[in-house]
Enzyme design. Structure first.
Site, PDB file in Angstrom:
ATOM      1  N   ASP A  13     151.773  30.534  50.085  1.00  0.00           N
ATOM      2  CA  ASP A  13     150.891  30.461  51.194  1.00  0.00           C
ATOM      3  C   ASP A  13     151.472  29.501  52.698  1.00  0.00           C
ATOM      4  O   ASP A  13     150.724  28.859  53.284  1.00  0.00           O
ATOM      5  CB  ASP A  13     149.716  29.308  50.747  1.00  0.00           C
ATOM      6  CG  ASP A  13     149.038  29.697  49.344  1.00  0.00           C
ATOM      7  OD1 ASP A  13     148.685  31.173  49.160  1.00  0.00           O
ATOM      8  OD2 ASP A  13     149.061  28.978  48.292  1.00  0.00           O
ATOM      9  N   HIS A  41     148.355  38.138  51.557  1.00  0.00           N
ATOM     10  CA  HIS A  41     148.906  38.067  52.831  1.00  0.00           C
ATOM     11  C   HIS A  41     147.591  38.207  53.772  1.00  0.00           C
ATOM     12  O   HIS A  41     146.917  39.261  53.540  1.00  0.00           O
ATOM     13  CB  HIS A  41     149.897  39.042  53.289  1.00  0.00           C
ATOM     14  CG  HIS A  41     151.241  38.772  52.666  1.00  0.00           C
ATOM     15  ND1 HIS A  41     151.655  37.630  52.395  1.00  0.00           N
ATOM     16  CD2 HIS A  41     152.103  39.615  52.419  1.00  0.00           C
ATOM     17  CE1 HIS A  41     152.964  37.643  51.737  1.00  0.00           C
ATOM     18  NE2 HIS A  41     153.297  38.891  51.788  1.00  0.00           N
TER      19      HIS A  41
END
EC number: 6.3.4.4
Length: 431
Positions: A13, A41
């Site tokens: 992340d 993503h």
């Protein structure tokens, strides 16, 4: 021509999607080399938001070849669904723009069922915090030599034999967990039905990429998750089931290690983690809540709230070493805007001793306490900055101190989700 590996240098992340998209404009090939659809993503391009799990980030860039390598485990049903969604957003995806390695193992419904059953059966303190999507069990079958791979879809007799071999393992396991045996014929029928939708993208990726290299094409190797989730060098057992570090890029697509010219580590200006496991610099106070709210720290895949903490230089220095990082892309600097005082974890206290690295043993990791260094914050906004001149003096000091502490230079600085809001210091693609 230089080839670049992009890896997350924390627990995932970190903002890899934006950086990969930013770099992909100058790459000819974008290749995923590990992981499954458990890592998401989020890309923002011209105001349009794309959420990708299985597809390489390069698919949203026209004229590029996107590759799913053999180091990935692939859920074929999820992939086709994701392709349909992205196509619906106006993106062209065809066998000319997407290739899947023929030796890529498949994630089957039985893998997700096993994943979820194990998590439900686990007692408190032993849960891994998986996404329940079957990635771990699929990798287990790969190592156990009982995977159904993409190439197996081309021949029904071979496919049935592969399924039978897998079920010799899974049915007794399911019985022990109180799950019904697998409907073998239904599973085979599902695979036969999905086969033509996957096989049209199948290719000898190792051969294609080596030919691209000889032709002087630029390859961008795209990692998922983060190095602290690596099966060997992460916070085991609270890790993913694949190697995440940069060395996996070569084996995950079928090129030699000499194909890697530059490793770019993606690093958030603070630290986050999803799921269980040690997190020495975690904040359970108002500062941690503020980081989470300002950074919109919710998982792309699960929607789970991420745990937040100050920047941990010890961990990032360690992952830069294990991945051979040449330079980092520092992301989300703007989230720190407005903090009067910032802290950086510069070491750990473990049973009265100072540590300059995270120990291997899980019980030692859990007992590590952060040693902080304080720095003054800044009140001016860094959001959208595109040059050093746009940054407050204290923000520049913060970035420079991060470089010193992790023994690695900043190559890129990201100041918003928009790809244009990026300060380039060193070009990873420079020959």
């Amino acid at each position: 021509m230089a080839n670049v590996v992009v890896v997350g240098a924390q627990w995932g992340d970190e903002g890899k999607g934006k950086i990969v998209d930013w770099l992909s404009e100058r790459a000819d090939v974008i290749a995923r080399f590990q992981g499954g659809h458990n890592a998401g993503h989020t890309l923002v391009i011209d105001g349009k938001v794309y959420k990708l799990n299985a597809l390489p980030s390069g698919v949203v860039r026209g004229g590029k070849l996107s590759v799913i390598g053999n180091g990935v485990v692939l859920d074929p049903w999820h992939l086709i669904k994701e392709i349909d969604i992205i196509r619906g957003q106006g993106v062209d995806i065809s066998p000319e723009t997407l290739m899947i390695a023929e030796n890529t193992p498949l994630i089957l419904p039985i893998h997700g069922e096993l994943d979820r059953a194990r998590e439900e059966a686990a007692s408190k303190g032993t849960k891994i915090g998986t996404t329940g999507r079957g990635i771990g069990p699929a990798y287990e079958d790969k190592v156990g030599r009982r995977s159904v791979r993409v190439a197996d879809l081309a021949d029904t007799a071979t496919l049935e034999a592969r399924v039978d071999r897998a079920l010799q393992h899974h049915d007794p396991l399911r019985k022990g967990l109180g799950i019904e045996p697998v409907d073998r014929d239904a599973l085979v029928a599902q695979l036969v039905e999905i086969a033509p939708h996957i096989l049209k993208y199948a290719a000898p990726v190792w051969k294609v990429l080596n030919e691209k290299r000889r032709a002087g094409k630029r390859i961008l190797f795209e990692g998922a998750q983060g190095a602290l989730l690596d099966i060997d060098f992460g916070t085991y057992p609270f890790v993913t089931s694949s190697n995440v570090i940069a060395g996996q890029a070569a084996t995950g697509v079928g090129v030699g290690p000499g194909a890697i010219n530059y490793v770019l580590g993606i690093v958030k200006a603070y630290t986050t983690r999803v799921g269980e496991g040690p997190f020495p610099a975690e904040l359970d106070d108002a500062d941690g809540q503020r980081l989470g709210e300002r950074g919109h720290e919710f998982g792309t895949v699960t929607g789970r709230k991420r745990r937040c903490g100050w920047f941990d230089a010890v961990l990032v220095r360690q992952t830069c070493a294990t991945s051979g990082v040449n330079g980092i892309a520092l992301t989300k600097l703007d989230v720190l805007d407005g903090f009067e005082t910032l802290k950086i974890c510069v070491g750990y206290e473990l049973d009265g001793k100072r540590m300059d690295y995270l120990p291997t043993a899980a019980d030692h990791q859990a007992r590590c306490r952060p040693i902080y260094e304080e720095m003054p914050g800044w009140s001016d906004s860094t959001e959208g900055a595109r040059s050093w001149a746009d940054l407050p003096a204290n923000a520049i000091k913060y970035v420079r101190r991060v470089e010193e502490l992790i023994d690695c230079p900043v190559a890129l600085l990201s100041t918003s989700p928009e790809r244009e809001d990026t300060i380039l210091v060193t070009d990873p693609f420079a020959d």
